[in-house]
Design a protein around this motif. Structure first.
Motif, PDB file in Angstrom:
ATOM      1  N   TYR A 416       0.847  -1.183   0.000  1.00 17.61           N
ATOM      2  CA  TYR A 416       0.000   0.000   0.000  1.00 17.61           C
ATOM      3  C   TYR A 416       0.888   1.239   0.000  1.00 17.61           C
ATOM      4  O   TYR A 416       2.082   1.189   0.306  1.00 17.61           O
ATOM      5  CB  TYR A 416      -0.932   0.012   1.209  1.00 17.61           C
ATOM      6  N   GLU A 417       0.287   2.340  -0.350  1.00 12.50           N
ATOM      7  CA  GLU A 417       0.968   3.626  -0.323  1.00 12.50           C
ATOM      8  C   GLU A 417      -0.023   4.678   0.151  1.00 12.50           C
ATOM      9  O   GLU A 417      -1.217   4.631  -0.184  1.00 12.50           O
ATOM     10  CB  GLU A 417       1.505   3.983  -1.708  1.00 12.50           C
ATOM     11  N   TYR A 418       0.465   5.620   0.970  1.00 12.79           N
ATOM     12  CA  TYR A 418      -0.419   6.660   1.471  1.00 12.79           C
ATOM     13  C   TYR A 418       0.281   8.007   1.432  1.00 12.79           C
ATOM     14  O   TYR A 418       1.510   8.104   1.501  1.00 12.79           O
ATOM     15  CB  TYR A 418      -0.888   6.345   2.895  1.00 12.79           C
ATOM     16  N   SER A 419      -0.515   9.046   1.286  1.00 14.83           N
ATOM     17  CA  SER A 419      -0.034  10.419   1.327  1.00 14.83           C
ATOM     18  C   SER A 419      -1.068  11.234   2.092  1.00 14.83           C
ATOM     19  O   SER A 419      -2.144  11.531   1.567  1.00 14.83           O
ATOM     20  CB  SER A 419       0.163  10.968  -0.085  1.00 14.83           C
ATOM     21  N   ARG A 420      -0.744  11.560   3.330  1.00 20.17           N
ATOM     22  CA  ARG A 420      -1.666  12.302   4.193  1.00 20.17           C
ATOM     23  C   ARG A 420      -1.158  13.738   4.280  1.00 20.17           C
ATOM     24  O   ARG A 420      -0.162  14.008   4.948  1.00 20.17           O
ATOM     25  CB  ARG A 420      -1.743  11.634   5.563  1.00 20.17           C
ATOM     26  N   ASN A 430      -6.479  12.277   3.201  1.00 22.06           N
ATOM     27  CA  ASN A 430      -5.932  10.925   3.242  1.00 22.06           C
ATOM     28  C   ASN A 430      -6.055  10.274   1.872  1.00 22.06           C
ATOM     29  O   ASN A 430      -7.140   9.835   1.473  1.00 22.06           O
ATOM     30  CB  ASN A 430      -6.668  10.081   4.291  1.00 22.06           C
ATOM     31  N   SER A 431      -4.928  10.223   1.131  1.00 24.72           N
ATOM     32  CA  SER A 431      -4.866   9.453  -0.114  1.00 24.72           C
ATOM     33  C   SER A 431      -4.218   8.121   0.218  1.00 24.72           C
ATOM     34  O   SER A 431      -3.065   8.081   0.669  1.00 24.72           O
ATOM     35  CB  SER A 431      -4.049  10.198  -1.169  1.00 24.72           C
ATOM     36  N   PHE A 432      -4.962   7.060   0.013  1.00 21.43           N
ATOM     37  CA  PHE A 432      -4.502   5.739   0.458  1.00 21.43           C
ATOM     38  C   PHE A 432      -4.952   4.709  -0.560  1.00 21.43           C
ATOM     39  O   PHE A 432      -6.097   4.733  -1.016  1.00 21.43           O
ATOM     40  CB  PHE A 432      -5.084   5.423   1.837  1.00 21.43           C
ATOM     41  N   ASN A 473      -9.406   6.768  -0.726  1.00 20.82           N
ATOM     42  CA  ASN A 473      -9.136   8.191  -0.520  1.00 20.82           C
ATOM     43  C   ASN A 473     -10.263   8.876   0.248  1.00 20.82           C
ATOM     44  O   ASN A 473     -11.448   8.696  -0.059  1.00 20.82           O
ATOM     45  CB  ASN A 473      -8.933   8.892  -1.858  1.00 20.82           C
ATOM     46  N   LEU A 477      -8.855  12.897   7.155  1.00 23.82           N
ATOM     47  CA  LEU A 477      -8.372  11.728   7.885  1.00 23.82           C
ATOM     48  C   LEU A 477      -9.059  11.672   9.252  1.00 23.82           C
ATOM     49  O   LEU A 477      -9.046  12.640  10.000  1.00 23.82           O
ATOM     50  CB  LEU A 477      -6.857  11.814   8.062  1.00 23.82           C
ATOM     51  N   ARG A 551      -3.316   8.702  -6.227  1.00 24.15           N
ATOM     52  CA  ARG A 551      -3.855   9.952  -5.684  1.00 24.15           C
ATOM     53  C   ARG A 551      -4.972  10.503  -6.563  1.00 24.15           C
ATOM     54  O   ARG A 551      -5.948  11.032  -6.069  1.00 24.15           O
ATOM     55  CB  ARG A 551      -2.727  10.967  -5.537  1.00 24.15           C
TER      56      ARG A 551
END
Length: 825
Positions: A416-420, A430-432, A473, A477, A551
């Protein structure tokens, strides 16, 4: 500190003086009593660039190879250092996620967004095992047998298809004798390092080898706002290998572990767009202006990380653990490890090899991306990856003239990859996304000797890739997916354009999957013109897998990009093997390029994402020279001259412009609000923009003088490496934009390129014969050059950040060390 200050002054002068005096010492008739006479000439280098052992000088492709001694004296301690020793290779660091990312580009083939659902253009292999994620790219390098850099498409011999090339890292195998070493170093910024190597024979044909390294360094930069250093690093690295050699077969089992932590990246404000930081955001402008990166504050950042938006009533409703995340300070953590088993079986004229592997990586980090006290953007990002792979390879001779290599490869990666991200001090988005990547490939390559000196090569591969992502997404969050939130596609917190089902209190999913398949090939001729001159010509084709934008999740998958090239080269030895000159000329065509564009995404708005857009051509010349003019002296150098461009009309983007009057050549778009000023989507031809990570000039030169003495050898090494100007995220303004916006675009281009720079490194060592102790001093960036590793510019776009960011390269460091070796042949 006085000791290191003296070292900084003495290393340069000592190297210059000693190299000159070394030449005189070699010609002197009064050599020290007991000193051994050194041979004159260059040693042959054996490489495995084509999955079989062969001489570097008869390998029909552009490859740079360094043995263990060359790696040590060139101070190659991480993948980033490869840029200094191989032509046409640039490696950038600094990202909106974690500090461990290595953005590798060879011959202009790179990828600045190699996320979990998007592969890199340059593959990294450790002992034949493909390293899937670039978040593992900057892991430590220790106890290596050899380092190889293959330039150009690699599709018919290696486990994975790559369009740019491959970095092949080979660690030392266990041997049937007791040997080992112990090393200790101290240096600038309270640096300390301890490394131990132990090789133990366990039984007849069975041996084990262990490596452990620990290093710790204070930060070379300062966070003025948080009053703590930045640019520090602490690392633990371990590797174990067990090898059994039986009758006609051998088995090697290995495992490695690396943990790297720091207190955050050194990101600095390069510039900002005053048009954006006006009106409601005008209060941010003074903080941005005061944080502009200059020579006077080169290693200073002012970013503090996340802030607590206590004035937002939603913040008080968030769970306590989510609220606590807003108080987290910048940091980075990378944990990477893996296990592999390699089996070689001699079938009598044929060989069977099996490579089974498991790789794991987990990276997390928090960065204040703009590097200013203004809360423009802070990102808490990370990625997790687990992969299994299996490769089988059969090789051998069919006749005296015909030989072959054929094989199959399969891998499965999940993660997985996330960008908060916190933008302008608001609530964290929260992009997940979860991802599953599968790859299967079959390949074969034949070699046929047309005559005693002329050989033909033909290879083919077919690859089947599967890509699947499940997006989760959310606009805020910590809120339930079905909580009401304005501005999302369905008015709820689940921020997905096409969810699998109506969002609930626990469900926010959007599944996307796609399968790709494509061929790769290699055709070539090579000719051993004389005993010392080898000539080759080849054409190759490969492709890089398609993928998804996690994203910008409403977008369809982007397709594989395809690369083909023509390469010719001459490898020659001269003057009784005292001089080697290797030359390669190439021309590369790339179609369906995966490029980063800024455009309007359905359901997301203005954003940055990857899509197939553009055809490029890159051409260049590469030169490598190694010389041994007298006993004990080795001089090496390389030069690459590159250029490239997009095919006219093949790459474009859509820019949305607000205008009270109609814009010619543009399509009408919905206004920002009911009854608001009209907007128009204008298509812009981007084919005039430069290719990213493509320096037109790059070179390095180094010299090593070994002076034999009665009790040991004095080894002096100095090297200088230069890389030219590079472009990152170049932009082109639409003709319909206003003069002020066009000026912002011009500023963005200026702040989106790094100037060329050169680094001077040196090392002085004395190796005692008995006991086997080496004492040395070293220095990197001895001239204290202030340079940038990478830049990111996002000044202009509507809804963008309005800032440009610098990532400063490492300062001057010096140190001293000692290594004790025992055993060995």
């Amino acid at each position: 500190m006085k000791v290191f200050g003296l070292l900084q002054a003495t290393i340069l002068s000592s190297l210059t003086f000693a190299l000159v005096q070394g030449a005189n010492a070699q010609s002197s008739a009064s050599a020290p009593q007991g000193a051994e006479e050194q041979p004159v000439g260059l040693q042959d280098i054996v490489v495995t660039a084509r999955r079989t052992e062969e001489s570097l000088q008869t390998t029909p492709l552009a490859v740079t190879a360094l043995g263990d001694a060359a790696i040590e004296r060139a101070q190659v301690v991480s993948v980033q250092d490869v840029q200094r020793v191989a032509p046409s290779v640039v490696i950038s660091t600094g990202s909106a996620s974690t500090s461990g990312f290595a953005f590798v580009s060879i011959r202009g083939q790179g990828n600045l967004q190699p996320l979990i659902a998007n592969d890199p253009a340059v593959a990294t292999y450790i002992d034949g095992v493909y390293i899937a994620r670039p978040s593992q790219g900057l892991t430590d390098l220790h106890d290596l047998q050899r380092l190889e850099v293959l330039r150009g498409p690699q599709g018919t011999l290696f486990g994975r298809n790559t369009t740019g090339g491959a970095i092949n890292i080979l660690s030392k195998d266990p041997v049937d004798r007791l040997e080992g070493s112990l090393k200790g170093e101290v240096g600038s910024y309270a640096y300390k390092d301890v490394e131990t190597v132990l090789n133990v024979p366990l039984a007849d044909g069975l041996a084990a080898r262990f490596v452990y390294d620990f290093h710790d360094r204070n930060g070379y930069g300062e966070n003025d706002r948080l009053r703590r250093d930045v640019g520090d690093q602490k690392s633990h690295f371990a590797r174990g290998k067990l090898k059994y050699e039986g009758n006609g077969f051998d088995i090697t089992l290995s495992g490695d572990y690396n943990k790297i932590t720091d207190k955050g990246q050194l990101a600095q404000t390069a510039g900002y767009n005053p048009l954006l930081f006006a009106g409601p955001l005008a209060a941010f402008a003074p903080a941005l202006a005061g944080a502009i990166h200059t020579s006077d504050n080169w290693y200073t950042t002012y970013g503090g990380g996340l802030i607590r938006p206590t004035t937002n009533p939603v913040f008080a409703t968030l769970p306590a653990d989510i609220q606590a995340r807003y108080s987290r300070l910048p940091f980075d953590k990378l944990v990477a490890y893996g296990f592999a088993g390699v089996i070689n079986i001699d079938l009598g004229g044929h060989s069977l090899k099996s490579i089974s592997a498991y790789r794991y990586s987990d990276s997390d980090g928090l960065i204040d991306l703009d590097g200013s006290p203004a809360p423009v953007l802070s990102v808490y990002g990370g990625a997790h990856s687990e992969s299994y792979s299996q490769e089988l390879q059969l090789s051998g001779n069919v006749t005296e003239s015909l030989s072959y290599i054929l094989g199959g490869y399969a891998s499965r990666e999940t993660g997985y990859e996330y960008s908060r991200s916190q933008i302008f001090g608001g609530l964290i988005r929260n992009s997940f996304g979860d991802a599953k990547n599968t790859t299967k490939g079959l390949y074969a390559q034949l070699y046929y000797n047309l005559t005693d000196t002329l050989r033909a090569v033909g290879g083919f591969r077919y690859t089947w890739d599967g890509r699947e992502v499940v997006l989760h997404n959310q606009q805020v969050l910590g809120l339930a997916p079905n909580a009401p939130v304005a501005g999302t596609p369905f008015g709820v917190n689940c921020n997905l354009a096409n969810p699998d089902q109506t969002p609930t209190a626990t469900q926010c999913n959007q599944t996307q999957s796609k399968n790709f398949s494509y061929p790769a090939w290699n055709l070539g001729l090579d000719w051993q013109a004389t005993d010392d001159i080898f000539v080759y010509v080849a054409t190759r084709g490969a492709a890089k897998a398609g993928g998804f934008n996690i994203r910008a999740g409403s977008l369809p998958a982007f397709s594989p990009e395809k690369v083909k090239d023509v390469e010719g080269g001459i490898k020659a030895s001269w003057l009784d093997n005292r001089l080697r000159t290797n030359v390669a000329l190439f021309h590369t065509w790339k179609s369906n390029a995966q490029v980063i564009v800024n455009a309007v995404a359905p359901g997301v708005g203005v954003t940055q994402y990857t899509q197939n857009n553009g055809d490029t051509r890159v051409w260049g010349a590469e030169f490598e020279v190694v010389a041994a003019p007298w006993a004990g002296m080795e001089i090496s150098g390389n030069l690459s001259l590159l250029d490239g461009k997009y095919k006219a009309g093949s790459i474009s983007e859509v820019q949305r412009i607000t205008s009270a009057t109609a814009l010619a050549g543009c399509a009408a778009a919905p206004p920002a609000s009911a009854g608001g000023t009209p907007r128009y989507d204008c298509t812009v031809d981007l084919s005039g923009r430069p290719i990213t990570q493509l320096p037109k000039k790059q070179f390095s030169i180094g010299a090593t003088q070994t002076i034999p003495m009665a009790t040991g050898d004095l080894i002096l090494h100095v090297a200088y490496a230069y890389v030219g100007k590079q472009h990152f995220n170049p932009v082109v303004a639409a003709d319909q934009q206003t003069a002020a916006v066009k000026a912002a675009y011009a500023q963005e281009n200026a702040l989106g390129e790094t100037a060329g720079y050169g680094l001077l490194n040196g090392r002085i060592a004395f190796q005692l014969k008995d006991p086997q102790i080496e004492l040395y001093v070293y220095g990197r960036n001895l001239t204290a050059k202030k340079y940038l590793s990478r830049r990111f510019s996002d000044l202009y776009q509507t809804g963008g950040l309005g800032v440009a960011v610098d990532y400063a390269g490492d300062p001057r460091v010096v140190g001293i060390g000692m290594r004790y070796r025992f055993g060995g042949s």
